[in-house]
Design a protein around this motif. Structure first.
Motif, short mmCIF file in Angstrom:
data_model
loop_
_atom_site.label_atom_id
_atom_site.label_comp_id
_atom_site.label_asym_id
_atom_site.label_seq_id
_atom_site.Cartn_x
_atom_site.Cartn_y
_atom_site.Cartn_z
N ASN A 12 -6.00 -2.57 -13.28
CA ASN A 12 -5.15 -1.82 -14.20
C ASN A 12 -3.72 -1.83 -13.65
OD1 ASN A 12 -3.76 0.19 -15.72
ND2 ASN A 12 -5.70 1.16 -16.23
N PRO A 13 -2.76 -2.41 -14.38
CA PRO A 13 -1.40 -2.49 -13.85
C PRO A 13 -0.66 -1.16 -13.87
CG PRO A 13 -1.45 -3.37 -16.07
CD PRO A 13 -2.88 -3.06 -15.70
N TYR A 14 -1.23 -0.14 -14.50
CA TYR A 14 -0.53 1.13 -14.68
C TYR A 14 -1.17 2.30 -13.93
CZ TYR A 14 1.18 -1.59 -18.65
OH TYR A 14 1.71 -2.58 -19.44
N ILE A 15 -2.49 2.30 -13.81
CA ILE A 15 -3.20 3.44 -13.22
C ILE A 15 -4.24 2.93 -12.24
CG2 ILE A 15 -4.58 5.50 -13.68
CD1 ILE A 15 -3.51 5.41 -16.58
N THR A 16 -4.11 3.32 -10.99
CA THR A 16 -5.08 2.90 -9.98
C THR A 16 -5.25 4.04 -8.99
OG1 THR A 16 -5.63 1.15 -8.39
CG2 THR A 16 -3.30 1.73 -8.61
N THR A 17 -5.72 3.74 -7.79
CA THR A 17 -5.81 4.76 -6.74
C THR A 17 -5.12 4.24 -5.50
OG1 THR A 17 -7.96 3.89 -6.06
CG2 THR A 17 -7.97 5.78 -7.54
N ASP A 18 -4.65 5.16 -4.67
CA ASP A 18 -4.01 4.78 -3.41
C ASP A 18 -5.08 4.74 -2.32
OD1 ASP A 18 -1.25 4.19 -2.33
OD2 ASP A 18 -1.89 5.73 -0.93
N TRP A 19 -4.89 5.49 -1.24
CA TRP A 19 -5.87 5.38 -0.15
C TRP A 19 -7.19 6.05 -0.51
CZ3 TRP A 19 -8.20 9.29 2.75
CH2 TRP A 19 -9.06 8.80 3.75
N ALA A 20 -7.14 7.24 -1.08
CA ALA A 20 -8.36 8.01 -1.34
C ALA A 20 -8.83 7.82 -2.78
CB ALA A 20 -8.12 9.49 -1.06
N GLU A 21 -10.12 8.00 -2.99
CA GLU A 21 -10.68 7.92 -4.33
C GLU A 21 -10.07 8.97 -5.25
OE1 GLU A 21 -13.41 6.47 -7.34
OE2 GLU A 21 -12.53 5.65 -5.49
N SER A 22 -9.66 10.08 -4.67
CA SER A 22 -9.09 11.17 -5.47
C SER A 22 -7.57 11.15 -5.48
CB SER A 22 -9.58 12.52 -4.92
OG SER A 22 -9.32 12.61 -3.53
N GLN A 23 -6.98 10.03 -5.06
CA GLN A 23 -5.51 9.91 -4.98
C GLN A 23 -5.05 8.91 -6.04
OE1 GLN A 23 -4.05 8.53 -1.16
NE2 GLN A 23 -2.37 10.00 -1.23
N ILE A 24 -4.71 9.43 -7.20
CA ILE A 24 -4.29 8.58 -8.32
C ILE A 24 -2.91 8.01 -8.05
CG2 ILE A 24 -3.32 8.86 -10.65
CD1 ILE A 24 -5.88 10.01 -11.56
N GLU A 25 -2.71 6.76 -8.47
CA GLU A 25 -1.39 6.14 -8.37
C GLU A 25 -0.99 5.64 -9.76
OE1 GLU A 25 1.05 2.66 -5.92
OE2 GLU A 25 -1.05 3.08 -5.44
N LEU A 26 0.18 6.08 -10.21
CA LEU A 26 0.73 5.67 -11.50
C LEU A 26 1.86 4.69 -11.26
CD1 LEU A 26 0.91 9.19 -13.21
CD2 LEU A 26 -1.02 7.63 -13.05
N ILE A 27 1.89 3.60 -12.01
CA ILE A 27 2.84 2.52 -11.76
C ILE A 27 3.54 2.15 -13.05
CG2 ILE A 27 3.13 0.18 -10.86
CD1 ILE A 27 0.30 0.56 -9.54
N THR A 28 4.85 2.31 -13.07
CA THR A 28 5.62 1.87 -14.23
C THR A 28 6.05 0.42 -14.03
OG1 THR A 28 7.90 2.31 -13.54
CG2 THR A 28 6.61 4.20 -14.29
N PRO A 29 6.29 -0.32 -15.09
CA PRO A 29 6.91 -1.64 -14.93
C PRO A 29 8.39 -1.46 -14.62
CG PRO A 29 6.69 -1.11 -17.25
CD PRO A 29 6.02 0.02 -16.50
N PRO A 30 9.09 -2.52 -14.26
CA PRO A 30 10.55 -2.40 -14.07
C PRO A 30 11.21 -2.01 -15.39
CG PRO A 30 9.71 -4.46 -13.16
CD PRO A 30 8.60 -3.88 -13.96
#
Length: 733
Positions: free
Chosen positions: A62-80
């Motif tokens: 998923n290019p927009y929503i994934t996880t960082d180090w922990a399963e409970s650590q959501i990472e949101l990513i915008t495009p440029p």
């Protein structure tokens, strides 16, 4: 040496302003992308131990929503994005989508960089990916760093200059050399001013003086930070390789440094070219739903352009140790330096197109009144104060209050916004290539699809909408497939209306243009129509088409069946727009009041459309011996139209589970009559509903609105946009 001097001259302030000044004052001249990390927590503020929500798609791709180090650590990513405001709007969209998906699980996004309440370390799971290497990397990080450090969350800002801006300032010189020198100069100057940025944006206090534990000596950084060499790309790559060889880091991704060069290819092999700077020192601002304000993004943009425009010897005199500021805040001397820097940034701002006013004023307010700084406000409340849970709940409620809204895309039709939302959740890369015409380009893996207005896709042929748009042809095709439609005739305004309309005088009838959509130009007579009423209805319809259809009126309720890929996916009935009297207000005043409902707006940008007073409504009121000035007795419900189209102000109510299967099959046969893959079929059925009830198919629609199924005024929401993506082969069923 001569070439080096020439490149340096291209990057002094005067040269940049001479060759690229026009682009500085316009947009776009840069690209900004944001990565936001946040912990999922329970309703009581404890770290969630549940798996990443399946409704947010696969973490791996998923290019927009994934996880960082922990399963409970959501990472949101915008495009440029081309501006701080655009990047912030995209981040708000992602934040809202995640908050809405977490709400049914009774989960929230913890708003601080420092962790919420944690269970025993052994119960905190690393993020689980399908790719084994990702799982191994996270396990090794756990062995190397404290869990509490790995759970520190923040904002990463990816910044790049546009190719056109770099081309302008190169002005005939080696463009690659100018690009590298420009980014390296900006990075070196930013290193000198990190203390300034951390002091103004720090929001993870520790102890009595610390303002950013993430940027302190105990913060989120790897041991190699001080060993990186920013004098050239070759020197930087060599210093990274030394860190790898000595075991300070296991992979380039472990470069936990405040400022990181990012390359078009990995710096450990192959040709490399800097394509952006990654700023990793930004704490989450808990006073903002998105974790950062648009004004602070603008402040960072001004700072980066200032670092490019200003000579290194000039900024060297401002250099301070950022870790010391992170641990102790500004000294009086540093506060004076920071004030002078803000003044210089003001001068830089006058050279740029500044989209968000107040960025420098807000920073100055925090500088001169330390009690207003993010860190001091957090320290005063306490990092585990109930206030942060209340704020997390407020941010969730804000996202739910306008569940249909996608910030940054809310001028698009709501059905298109539904498609974007499901694309984001499903990990489908999307691009709006025409906002005016609501055209999306969707891509997942090697598959690419274009979607217009949410339901016009490659699945249907060019001829399908043409057949549906002609009501006479539609009736013929439906009858050929054994489907009942109302009896009627076609006429033109210049026909002998007295003769042609005679069979319908004194009977209930419907008059409509042969080619119409959204209920436009249609008159419905539930009671026997007079000759004058029929003539007036013909005149109204003739304003939209020279060919007019006059049909028998079929009693019953009108239902919309959404058929996708041969199956009825959802059914709604539409209730015509109406008002309820209060014994005092006129119908006009009641309509104005109804239009103030938060769901209503012009066009198709919200679940309900603004009720518009027009000639067709006046006629319908006249049939009830009413007009717009009539005062309605308290509690009396007055229908304003006979037609119930959402575009005409109607309301949708879900009826999928109430509808007998027989009528779902009829709708599927109706769609098949046109070889339509995505189709809205309108059927009138008398109530109460039963398997043996009579029916009449009124029309088939080639561009059915999804919003009535996604956001019914009453009943269960149906994920129609997701079903379209499944039909397109972009999502698995």
């Amino acid at each position: 040496m001569k070439d080096h001097i020439g490149i340096a001259e291209k990057l002094n302030r005067e040269s940049i302003l001479r060759s690229g000044g026009a682009l500085l004052r316009s947009r776009p001249n840069c690209r900004i992308g944001i990565e936001r990390e946040s912990l999922r927590c329970t309703a009581c503020g404890m770290l969630s131990e549940a798996a990443h929500p399946a409704s947010l798609g696969g973490k791996d791709d998923n290019p927009y929503i994934t996880t960082d180090w922990a399963e409970s650590q959501i990472e949101l990513i915008t495009p440029p994005c081309e501006s701080p405001a655009a990047a912030h709007r995209f981040l708000e969209m992602l934040t809202d989508i995640v908050l809405r998906e977490l709400a049914p699980r009774q989960e929230l996004l913890w708003p601080l960089s420092t962790p919420c309440r944690l269970p025993d370390a052994g119960r905190i799971a690393c993020a689980r990916f399908e790719e084994a290497a990702e799982n191994t990397r996270r396990r090794k990080l756990r062995e190397k760093y404290p869990v509490e450090m790995l759970l520190l969350s923040g904002i990463h800002c990816n910044f790049s200059f546009t190719d056109e801006f770099l081309r302008r300032i190169a002005d005939g010189a080696d463009r690659k050399a100018v690009r590298e020198a420009g980014y390296l100069k900006t990075a070196r100057n930013l290193q000198r001013l990190l203390w300034f940025a951390v002091g103004l944006l720090g929001a993870s206090p520790a102890g009595t003086t610390g303002i950013s534990v993430r940027n302190s000596s105990a913060g989120y950084k790897s041991a190699c930070s001080a060993q990186l060499d920013y004098t050239s790309v070759a020197a930087y790559c060599e210093s990274v390789n030394r860190c790898l060889e000595t075991g300070l880091i296991a992979a380039p991704s472990e470069l936990y440094t405040p400022v990181r060069l990012r390359f078009s290819e990995k710096p450990t092999g192959g040709p490399v070219e800097i394509n952006r700077l990654e700023l990793r020192f930004i704490d989450l601002n808990p006073f903002e739903k998105c974790g950062i304000s648009a004004a602070d993004l603008e402040l960072l943009r001004l700072l980066l352009f200032h670092c490019l425009l200003t000579g290194e010897s000039e900024l060297e005199r401002f250099s301070e140790d950022f870790e010391t500021v992170a641990e102790n805040g500004f000294t009086p001397g540093q506060r004076e330096k920071a004030a002078e820097l803000l003044k210089q940034l003001g001068e830089t701002a006058r050279l740029l197109h500044v989209e968000i006013p107040g960025a420098l004023e807000g920073a100055a307010g925090r500088l001169h009144c330390p009690e207003h700084s993010y860190a001091e406000r957090i320290r005063k409340a306490g990092t585990l104060s109930p206030e942060w849970l209340r704020r997390a709940e407020t941010y969730r409620d804000d996202a739910l209050a306008e569940a249909w809204r996608l910030p940054g895309f809310d001028e698009l039709e709501l059905s298109t916004q539904c498609m974007i939302r499901e694309a984001v959740k499903g990990g489908i890369h999307f691009e709006v290539i025409s906002r005016e015409d609501n055209i999306l380009r969707l891509r997942k893996g090697t598959r690419r699809e274009y979607v217009v207005q949410a339901t016009r896709t490659s699945l249907d042929t060019y001829v399908t909408p043409l057949l549906m748009n002609n009501k006479l042809v539609s009736k013929m095709l439906l009858r050929e497939h054994g489907i009942h439609t109302p009896d009627g005739i076609e006429l033109r305004p210049d026909d002998d209306l007295a003769d042609r309309l005679r069979p319908f005088i004194g009977k209930r009838a419907v008059v409509k243009p042969v080619s119409t959509n959204y209920g436009i130009g249609i008159s419905v007579f539930e009671h026997p129509a007079t000759k004058e009423q029929l003539r007036e209805a013909v005149r109204l319809a003739a304003g939209f088409d020279r060919h007019i259809l006059v049909e028998e009126f079929c009693p019953g309720r009108e239902f919309r069946f959404l058929v996708i890929a041969g199956k009825t996916f959802a059914v709604t009935f539409r209730r015509a727009c109406h008002v309820v009297g209060d014994g005092v207000s006129t119908i006009h005043e009641l309509i104005e009041r109804a239009n103030r409902h938060p769901w209503r707006a012009p066009g198709h940008h919200r679940p309900l459309v603004t009720i518009v007073e027009d000639e067709a409504m006046r006629q319908h009121l006249a049939l009830q011996a009413l007009d717009f000035g009539s005062v309605i007795p308290a509690g009396e419900d007055i229908p304003l139209r006979r037609i119930s189209n959402i575009s005409a102000g109607g309301e949708a109510c879900d009826a999928t589970e109430l509808m007998p299967e027989r009528f779902k099959r009829i709708a599927e046969r109706a769609a098949a009559a046109f070889d339509a893959v995505i189709c809205g079929v309108d059927i009138i059925i008398p109530e109460p509903l039963g398997p043996g009830s009579s029916y009449a198919v009124i029309e088939a629609n080639f561009n059915p609105a999804l919003l009535i199924h996604e956001f019914p005024f009453e009943g269960k929401s149906r994920p129609a946009a997701r079903q379209v993506l499944i039909a397109l082969g972009l999502l698995d069923d």
